[in-house]
Design a protein around this motif. Structure first.
Motif, mmCIF file in Angstrom:
data_model
loop_
_atom_site.group_PDB
_atom_site.id
_atom_site.type_symbol
_atom_site.label_atom_id
_atom_site.label_comp_id
_atom_site.label_asym_id
_atom_site.label_seq_id
_atom_site.Cartn_x
_atom_site.Cartn_y
_atom_site.Cartn_z
ATOM 1 N N ALA A 132 -11.307 5.391 9.121
ATOM 2 C CA ALA A 132 -10.856 6.170 7.965
ATOM 3 C C ALA A 132 -9.849 5.375 7.133
ATOM 4 O O ALA A 132 -9.870 5.423 5.895
ATOM 5 N N GLN A 133 -8.969 4.647 7.788
ATOM 6 C CA GLN A 133 -7.988 3.829 7.063
ATOM 7 C C GLN A 133 -8.670 2.720 6.266
ATOM 8 O O GLN A 133 -8.310 2.456 5.107
ATOM 9 N N GLU A 139 -11.290 2.668 -1.086
ATOM 10 C CA GLU A 139 -11.166 3.605 -2.206
ATOM 11 C C GLU A 139 -9.965 3.273 -3.087
ATOM 12 O O GLU A 139 -10.016 3.458 -4.311
ATOM 13 N N ARG A 140 -8.897 2.766 -2.479
ATOM 14 C CA ARG A 140 -7.691 2.423 -3.223
ATOM 15 C C ARG A 140 -7.784 1.052 -3.901
ATOM 16 O O ARG A 140 -6.855 0.653 -4.605
ATOM 17 N N GLY A 141 -8.883 0.328 -3.697
ATOM 18 C CA GLY A 141 -9.074 -0.948 -4.384
ATOM 19 C C GLY A 141 -8.518 -2.157 -3.669
ATOM 20 O O GLY A 141 -8.425 -3.245 -4.266
ATOM 21 N N ASP A 280 0.060 -1.609 3.792
ATOM 22 C CA ASP A 280 0.683 -0.796 4.845
ATOM 23 C C ASP A 280 1.010 0.598 4.332
ATOM 24 O O ASP A 280 0.820 1.601 5.043
ATOM 25 N N ALA A 281 1.491 0.684 3.099
ATOM 26 C CA ALA A 281 1.820 1.987 2.520
ATOM 27 C C ALA A 281 0.559 2.824 2.319
ATOM 28 O O ALA A 281 0.566 4.048 2.552
ATOM 29 N N ALA A 282 -0.533 2.184 1.913
ATOM 30 C CA ALA A 282 -1.783 2.914 1.710
ATOM 31 C C ALA A 282 -2.355 3.399 3.037
ATOM 32 O O ALA A 282 -2.869 4.525 3.130
ATOM 33 N N VAL A 283 -2.250 2.592 4.070
ATOM 34 C CA VAL A 283 -2.713 3.014 5.401
ATOM 35 C C VAL A 283 -1.943 4.245 5.865
ATOM 36 O O VAL A 283 -2.517 5.178 6.447
ATOM 37 N N ALA A 284 -0.668 4.296 5.588
ATOM 38 C CA ALA A 284 0.174 5.423 6.006
ATOM 39 C C ALA A 284 -0.204 6.715 5.292
ATOM 40 O O ALA A 284 0.192 7.807 5.735
ATOM 41 N N GLU A 285 -0.956 6.630 4.208
ATOM 42 C CA GLU A 285 -1.381 7.828 3.476
ATOM 43 C C GLU A 285 -2.472 8.607 4.204
ATOM 44 O O GLU A 285 -2.711 9.769 3.896
#
Length: 360
Positions: A132-133, A139-141, A280-285
Motif C-alpha cells: 500500500a505504501q 500516486e504521489r508521483g 518518508d513523509a508520504a509513507v507516513a500518510e
C-alpha cells in the motif's frame, strides 16, 4: 447495517486461515459451514472455530444456505468446484491457482457473467501495508520509470512435506514451486509493474524426489520495457521472500518474511536526502488497514454489497496463470514466450505434461 454474508469454506487445511480472516470481520461475515474430504477433520475445525455445520460431501455442502462458497481444496479441484458453486447461485472465493489452465480461466469468466454471481481469486499478499505504501508513493508521483525488479522465493521443503496423496504431483498440485509457492510473490510483481511482454524460464527438480519442479528461474521483459528476474527454490536453508524494485528516483525493497513480504516495514530509498525526507513523509500518510485475508475480504464485502470492482477479479488473476503457462512452455522448448497467450497457443488448454483437456 445489512446482515453478515453467510460463508461456507471447503478444505480445512489452508481454509483455516480463511476462516480466521472472515472471523476478524464479524459484522460483515458469518462462517456457517465447513466441508472437507475428511469429515472428522471438518468437525474438529468446526468445533474449534464455532462453526455450526460440517460435512464431508461437496454436493451436500452446496445445499446449505450460503452467500459465498470459499474453495481451499487441492489445486486440481478448483475449476470444477468453482463451476458447481456458480451454477448453484453462490458467489465464489477460490484459492490459487483458481483454474488449471487459461482455457478454464476464460470458461469461468463466461460462467460468472452468465450466472450473475461473482468469483474472487485469492491473492492476499496484495493487501498489506508495504505494498500500500509503494502504491501510494506512485500516486504521489515519487515513482518514476521502472528499470528492473527481482523476486526471490527461497523456501525450505523437506521430504516430509510431500508425504501425502497430492503434493508434488502434476495431476493434483498442477505444478511445483512456480505454482504452489512463488505464485503470490509473482502476482505482486505484476500488481506493481503491470503486464509481462515475454518470459524466458528454466525449471528443474533438484531438492526432493517429486514429479514437479522445485527450482526455477526466469527473466521477464515487462510491457513497459523494464526487466525482472524470478528466482525460486525449495532448497534454501531458511525460508525467505524478497521483492526489490528499482525505479527512476526510488528503490523499494520488501521485508524478508517468507509468507508476508507485502507487509511493512519496506525500505524506500532515494539518493537525495531532501527527496528521502519527502518520501518518508508520504509513507507516513498511509494509515494501517486490515491485511492479508481480512484485507481482501473487507474489500470483497464492499464489492458484493455495494457493487463495484472486486478486490481481485478473474481478469486480475489471469496474468498469474499466463506467467505459469509461459514459464513451463519456455522451460520445455528453450525459447522465450511472447505474451499475451491466445487460444492458439499449445498450452492454452493446459500446461500439464499430458494431452490437452477439453473445457466444458
Amino acid at each position: 447495517m445489512s446482515r453478515p454474508l453467510k460463508v461456507g469454506v471447503v478444505g480445512c487445511g489452508v481454509g483455516v486461515g480463511h476462516i480466521k480472516g472472515y472471523q476478524e470481520l464479524p459484522d460483515l461475515y458469518s462462517v456457517e459451514a465447513l466441508c472437507d474430504i475428511d469429515p472428522a477433520r471438518a468437525a474438529a475445525i468446526a468445533g474449534e472455530h464455532g462453526v455450526g455445520v460440517s460435512v464431508g460431501d461437496f454436493d451436500a455442502f452446496l445445499e446449505q444456505e450460503l452467500d459465498i462458497v470459499d474453495i481451499c481444496t487441492p489445486s486440481a479441484l478448483h475449476f470444477e468446484q468453482a463451476k458447481k458453486a456458480l451454477l448453484a447461485g453462490r458467489h465464489v472465493v477460490v484459492e490459487k491457482p483458481f483454474a488449471s489452465s487459461l482455457a478454464e480461466a476464460d470458461a469461468l469468466a463466461d460462467l460468472e457473467q452468465q450466472s450473475g454471481k461473482r468469483l474472487c481469486p485469492v491473492f492476499q499478499y496484495r493487501f498489506a501495508d508495504g505494498i500500500a505504501q509503494l502504491l501510494h508513493l506512485r500516486e504521489r508521483g515519487f515513482v518514476g520509470k521502472a528499470y528492473t525488479a527481482t523476486v526471490e522465493t527461497h523456501w525450505r521443503r523437506l521430504p516430509a512435506y510431500y508425504d501425502n496423496s497430492w503434493r508434488g504431483r502434476w495431476a493434483t498440485e498442477l505444478g511445483g514451486c512456480m505454482i504452489t509457492h512463488a505464485i503470490h510473490n509473482h502476482d505482486m510483481l505484476t500488481h506493481v509493474l503491470g503486464p509481462i511482454r515475454s518470459v524466458f524460464a528454466r525449471t528443474s527438480t533438484r531438492v526432493n524426489p517429486i514429479e514437479t519442479e522445485d527450482c526455477a528461474a526466469a527473466v521477464l521483459e515487462m510491457a513497459d520495457g523494464s526487466l525482472a528476474t524470478l528466482s525460486v527454490t525449495l532448497g534454501a536453508e531458511e525460508d525467505m521472500s524478497r521483492l526489490r524494485f528499482c525505479f527512476e528516483g526510488l528503490t523499494a525493497e520488501s521485508n524478508r518474511s517468507p509468507y508476508n513480504p507485502g507487509t511493512a516495514p519496506w525500505r524506500f530509498i532515494a539518493a537525495d536526502p531532501e527527496r528521502q525526507r519527502a518520501i518518508d513523509a508520504a509513507v507516513a500518510e498511509v494509515e494501517p488497514a486490515p491485511q492479508r485475508y481480512a484485507g481482501q475480504f473487507l474489500r470483497l464485502h464492499r464489492a458484493l454489497t455495494e457493487g463495484g470492482r472486486l478486490p481481485v477479479s478473474i481478469a486480475d488473476a489471469r496474468p498469474s496463470l499466463e506467467l505459469i503457462t509461459a514459464a513451463y512452455h519456455s522451460a520445455r522448448t528453450g525459447e522465450a514466450v511472447r505474451l499475451p497467450i491466445g487460444r492458439d497457443h499449445p498450452l492454452y488448454a493446459g500446461w500439464l505434461p499430458r494431452p490437452d483437456r477439453e473445457v466444458a
